[in-house]
Design a protein around this motif. Structure first.
Motif, PDB file in Angstrom:
ATOM      1  N   PHE A 100     -24.251 -47.031  -0.063  1.00  0.00           N
ATOM      2  CA  PHE A 100     -25.103 -46.139   0.695  1.00  0.00           C
ATOM      3  C   PHE A 100     -25.763 -46.837   1.909  1.00  0.00           C
ATOM      4  O   PHE A 100     -26.931 -47.182   1.813  1.00  0.00           O
ATOM      5  N   LEU A 114     -29.311 -45.739   3.073  1.00  0.00           N
ATOM      6  CA  LEU A 114     -30.568 -46.008   2.129  1.00  0.00           C
ATOM      7  C   LEU A 114     -31.115 -47.325   2.568  1.00  0.00           C
ATOM      8  O   LEU A 114     -30.686 -48.340   2.687  1.00  0.00           O
ATOM      9  N   THR A 138     -30.184 -40.100  -9.486  1.00  0.00           N
ATOM     10  CA  THR A 138     -30.217 -40.492  -8.244  1.00  0.00           C
ATOM     11  C   THR A 138     -28.895 -40.807  -7.246  1.00  0.00           C
ATOM     12  O   THR A 138     -28.698 -40.426  -6.182  1.00  0.00           O
ATOM     13  N   LEU A 195     -26.969 -38.888  -4.007  1.00  0.00           N
ATOM     14  CA  LEU A 195     -26.339 -39.509  -2.986  1.00  0.00           C
ATOM     15  C   LEU A 195     -24.912 -39.323  -2.816  1.00  0.00           C
ATOM     16  O   LEU A 195     -24.400 -39.364  -1.735  1.00  0.00           O
ATOM     17  N   SER A 222     -23.420 -35.956  -1.483  1.00  0.00           N
ATOM     18  CA  SER A 222     -23.435 -35.914   0.046  1.00  0.00           C
ATOM     19  C   SER A 222     -22.236 -36.452   0.659  1.00  0.00           C
ATOM     20  O   SER A 222     -21.911 -36.144   1.899  1.00  0.00           O
TER      21      SER A 222
END
Length: 106
Positions: free
Chosen positions: A48, A51, A93, A97, A100
């Motif tokens: 990620f 993030l 969560t 993520l 996407s």
């Protein structure tokens, strides 16, 4: 009665533990307390990349993904996060993520 010194000491200790070198989950499982506490999940920045989690002070190759609070650390980690993904805020969560990124959950 002023609990500020006690609270400050507890916060300092929690910060020290949360930012120490992370323990692999396989090693931590046997040591998880049934008491309350705060816990953190760390990952490489390539996980990620958008993030904006802060780097670990003692393991700069890792970045904070999630921080949680539990009344029973053992139950929260083992039952909630590792077994029942639908009730785990961490896993929900991460799933959000990943959507996407083109991943789909079942």
């Amino acid at each position: 009665m002023n609990d500020l010194p006690t609270n400050h000491a507890r916060i300092s200790e929690a910060h020290r533990l949360l930012t120490s070198v992370p323990v692999k989950l396989s090693d931590a499982v046997n040591e998880l307390s049934r008491g309350s506490g705060v816990y953190a999940w760390w990952a490489a920045p390539s996980v990620f990349p958008d993030l904006p989690g802060p780097p670990n002070e003692n393991a700069p190759s890792l970045r904070l993904l999630y921080i949680g609070l539990a009344t029973n650390l053992r139950r929260r980690i083992l039952s909630n996060h590792l077994r029942r993904s639908g009730t785990s805020t961490l896993r929900r969560t991460l799933a959000g993520l990943l959507v996407s990124e083109g991943y789909r959950t079942i």
